[in-house]
Design an enzyme around this catalytic site. Structure first.
Site, PDB file in Angstrom:
ATOM      1  N   LYS A 140       0.849  -1.188   0.000  1.00 19.90           N
ATOM      2  CA  LYS A 140       0.000   0.000   0.000  1.00 19.90           C
ATOM      3  C   LYS A 140       0.874   1.224   0.000  1.00 19.90           C
ATOM      4  CE  LYS A 140      -3.921   2.097   0.176  1.00 19.90           C
ATOM      5  NZ  LYS A 140      -3.448   2.829  -1.026  1.00 19.90           N
TER       6      LYS A 140
ATOM      7  N   LYS B 189       5.357   1.815  -3.073  1.00 19.86           N
ATOM      8  CA  LYS B 189       5.252   3.155  -3.645  1.00 19.86           C
ATOM      9  C   LYS B 189       5.543   3.048  -5.120  1.00 19.86           C
ATOM     10  CE  LYS B 189       4.715   7.433  -2.068  1.00 19.86           C
ATOM     11  NZ  LYS B 189       4.104   7.860  -0.786  1.00 19.86           N
TER      12      LYS B 189
ATOM     13  N   GLY C  41      -2.829   8.179  -4.309  1.00 23.82           N
ATOM     14  CA  GLY C  41      -2.154   9.366  -4.822  1.00 23.82           C
ATOM     15  C   GLY C  41      -0.923   9.731  -4.011  1.00 23.82           C
ATOM     16  N   ASP C  42      -0.162  10.653  -4.547  1.00 21.46           N
ATOM     17  CA  ASP C  42       0.957  11.299  -3.861  1.00 21.46           C
ATOM     18  C   ASP C  42       1.158  12.599  -4.663  1.00 21.46           C
ATOM     19  OD1 ASP C  42       3.117  10.580  -1.664  1.00 21.46           O
ATOM     20  OD2 ASP C  42       4.255  11.492  -3.282  1.00 21.46           O
TER      21      ASP C  42
ATOM     22  N   ASN D 223      -2.448  19.069  -1.786  1.00 23.05           N
ATOM     23  CA  ASN D 223      -3.510  18.499  -0.969  1.00 23.05           C
ATOM     24  C   ASN D 223      -3.167  18.487   0.528  1.00 23.05           C
ATOM     25  OD1 ASN D 223      -5.889  16.872  -0.500  1.00 23.05           O
ATOM     26  ND2 ASN D 223      -4.443  15.215  -0.133  1.00 23.05           N
TER      27      ASN D 223
ATOM     28  N   SER E 142      -6.906   5.707   3.745  1.00 23.75           N
ATOM     29  CA  SER E 142      -6.960   4.780   2.604  1.00 23.75           C
ATOM     30  C   SER E 142      -7.356   3.391   3.092  1.00 23.75           C
ATOM     31  CB  SER E 142      -5.600   4.688   1.908  1.00 23.75           C
ATOM     32  OG  SER E 142      -5.398   5.779   1.048  1.00 23.75           O
TER      33      SER E 142
HETATM   34  N1  GLU Z   1       1.059   8.939  -0.543  1.00 22.59           N
HETATM   35  C1  GLU Z   1       0.514   8.911   0.779  1.00 22.59           C
HETATM   36  C2  GLU Z   1       1.618   8.632   1.794  1.00 22.59           C
HETATM   37  O1  GLU Z   1       2.723   9.059   1.599  1.00 22.59           O
HETATM   38  C3  GLU Z   1      -0.707   8.027   0.916  1.00 22.59           C
HETATM   39  C4  GLU Z   1      -0.579   6.623   0.491  1.00 22.59           C
HETATM   40  C5  GLU Z   1      -1.893   5.853   0.456  1.00 22.59           C
HETATM   41  O2  GLU Z   1      -2.930   6.417   0.787  1.00 22.59           O
HETATM   42  O3  GLU Z   1      -1.836   4.696   0.068  1.00 22.59           O
HETATM   43  O4  GLU Z   1       1.421   8.042   2.824  1.00 22.59           O
END
Ligand code: GLU
Length: 458
Positions: A102, A138, A177-178, A253, A390
């Site tokens: 995830k 990631k 997202g990121d 965001n 999430s």
């Molecule tokens: N990109 C976000 C983080 O750095 C969220 C990752 C997600 O929701 O899977 O944690």
């Protein structure tokens, strides 16, 4: 730079970790961000390995610093004029002992394998801290969405998903997202996944739109979560947000929702920034206007300053950390807050600094904050609210449910309090109360390690 020997009783753990770290450097050349993220964890692990020598025999550190799988692929697409572009796509599935991989997808020109590895490595421990069943991964691409039309972004997302889809699944790997990936991109990615698999598999992506499987409160979650985590840190030092001057960097965001939540708790948030410069708004950032400029018009913070009028001042270039304040939320990107910036913040009397972005403070900056007794929230704890929500989205998808904003926010608040409590208690257990860096790294490591040991040699 040596690991911190002062924490070690015997020194044996230090030299073993030094050796492991040297080997990681040799085997992963040219990946400074990954080295930095690993080093932070190993540094915190000295007292744990001292107390539990059996972990060295099980080669736990070697196993958790090697990704389970790294996928690199070509992403060809055509722009609106018909010109062909070729980008590189990545998905690093770092560790899946606690649940499906995830973590977000980042679309930014700086993306490379080292950055993907640092982010996915951090994600493993962050996700462990949420207490939900989430592994760590990631992905992303060096694609730059800035200035691209919706149609170009869609074609890119479709090409990206055409390769990535075979590696995903609600029980396998669940991106979100990121930086550079929001609801629009998740929509295009989800559409292409459904077309390729002929499955309406809501749980394969999170950050979806509210009308098609997304969770209420997901866009807000990272920023809100960090403000709530910091509220707990402040409470323990006898402080709160009321009337406090607050700095936020970034204007995506995470930043927008950090501003919104901190203001709702009585803080005066006076800055936001982007790669061009920063805005100081003495009356407090106008969130509705910032949203309009950033999310609707896809503009810059200079456009915000212009639209806001006399209370806002735009400073091109420069460092947002020069502005005196009580609390700082670095919420832009990795290594945006260096030793000079940290020294300035400390000189100006900052009381708390908490990472909305992933690894925004350099190791030297973190050291300065810890030495000065500033309450410092490391990203893997402080910004865990995004991925935790999430996890709540996945839970809703699995039960075909749709929770209200209030339900999600209550659950987020509960999770952030429990992350704080666990991190604080862990640091205390290791004789360093208030050291959230130590606490977060050890607590995350312990969760992952128990599962690693239970699941055999994998
Ligand atoms: N990109 C976000 C983080 O750095 C969220 C990752 C997600 O929701 O899977 O944690």
């Amino acid at each position: 730079m040596p690991l911190s020997p002062h924490r070690s009783a015997s020194g044996a753990a230090v030299s073993a970790l030094e050796e492991t770290y040297e080997r990681i450097l040799r085997r992963n050349p040219g990946e400074p961000e990954f080295h930095q993220a690993v080093r932070e964890v190993l540094d915190a692990l000295v007292p744990v390995l001292d107390a539990r020598p059996e972990l060295a025999d099980a080669k736990v550190v070697e196993r958790i610093t090697e990704p389970e799988r790294q996928i690199i692929f070509r992403v060809p697409w055509t722009d609106d004029s018909g010109e062909i572009h070729v980008n590189r796509g990545f998905r690093v599935e770092f560790n899946g002992v606690l649940g499906p991989y995830k973590g977000g997808l980042r679309f930014h020109p700086s993306v490379n394998l080292g950055i993907m590895k640092f982010l996915s490595f951090e994600q493993v421990f962050k996700n462990a801290l949420t207490g939900l069943s989430l592994g760590g991964g990631k992905g992303g691409s060096d694609f730059d969405p800035h200035g691209r039309s919706d149609a170009e972004v869609m074609r890119f997302c479709q090409s990206f998903m055409t390769e990535l889809h075979r590696h995903l699944g609600e029980h396998t790997d669940v991106p979100a997202g990121d930086i550079g990936v929001g609801t629009r991109e998740i929509g295009y990615l989800f559409g292409q996944y459904r077309r390729l698999t002929n499955r309406w598999e809501a749980g394969v992506l999170t950050g979806k739109g509210p009308g098609w499987g997304g969770s209420a409160g997901r866009p807000e979650a990272t920023g809100y979560g960090n403000v709530l985590f910091t509220a707990e840190m402040l409470r323990l030092i006898g402080e709160d947000y009321e009337g406090r001057q607050v700095l936020v960097s970034g204007s995506g965001n995470v930043a927008i929702h950090t501003v919104e939540k901190a203001q709702s708790l009585g803080a005066n948030v006076i800055t936001v920034s982007d790669s061009g410069g920063y805005v100081v708004d003495e009356k407090g950032i106008d969130v509705a206007l910032l949203r309009q400029v950033k999310e609707v018009e896809r503009g810059r913070v200079s456009d915000y300053a212009e639209a806001r009028g006399s209370s806002a001042r735009y400073v091109p270039g420069g460092s947002v950390w020069d502005v005196p304040a009580d609390i700082a939320f670095p919420s832009a990107t990795q290594n945006e807050l260096d030793a000079d910036a940290a020294a300035t913040l400390v000189r100006n009397g900052v009381k708390a600094v908490s990472e909305g972005a992933n690894m925004p403070a350099t190791p030297e900056a973190v050291r300065l904050f810890r030495e000065a007794g500033v309450a410092f929230g490391p990203g893997k704890a402080a910004n865990a609210g995004g991925v935790a929500t999430s996890g709540l989205e996945m839970r809703q998808n699995a039960g075909r449910e749709s929770w209200t904003f209030e339900q999600v926010e209550n659950e987020l608040a509960r999770i952030m309090r429990s992350v704080h409590e666990e991190v604080y208690a862990t640091a205390e257990r290791y004789g360093a109360p208030g050291d959230y860096v130590l606490g977060a790294n050890i607590a995350g490591f312990e969760r992952v390690t128990e599962a690693v040991l239970a699941q055999g040699l994998i």
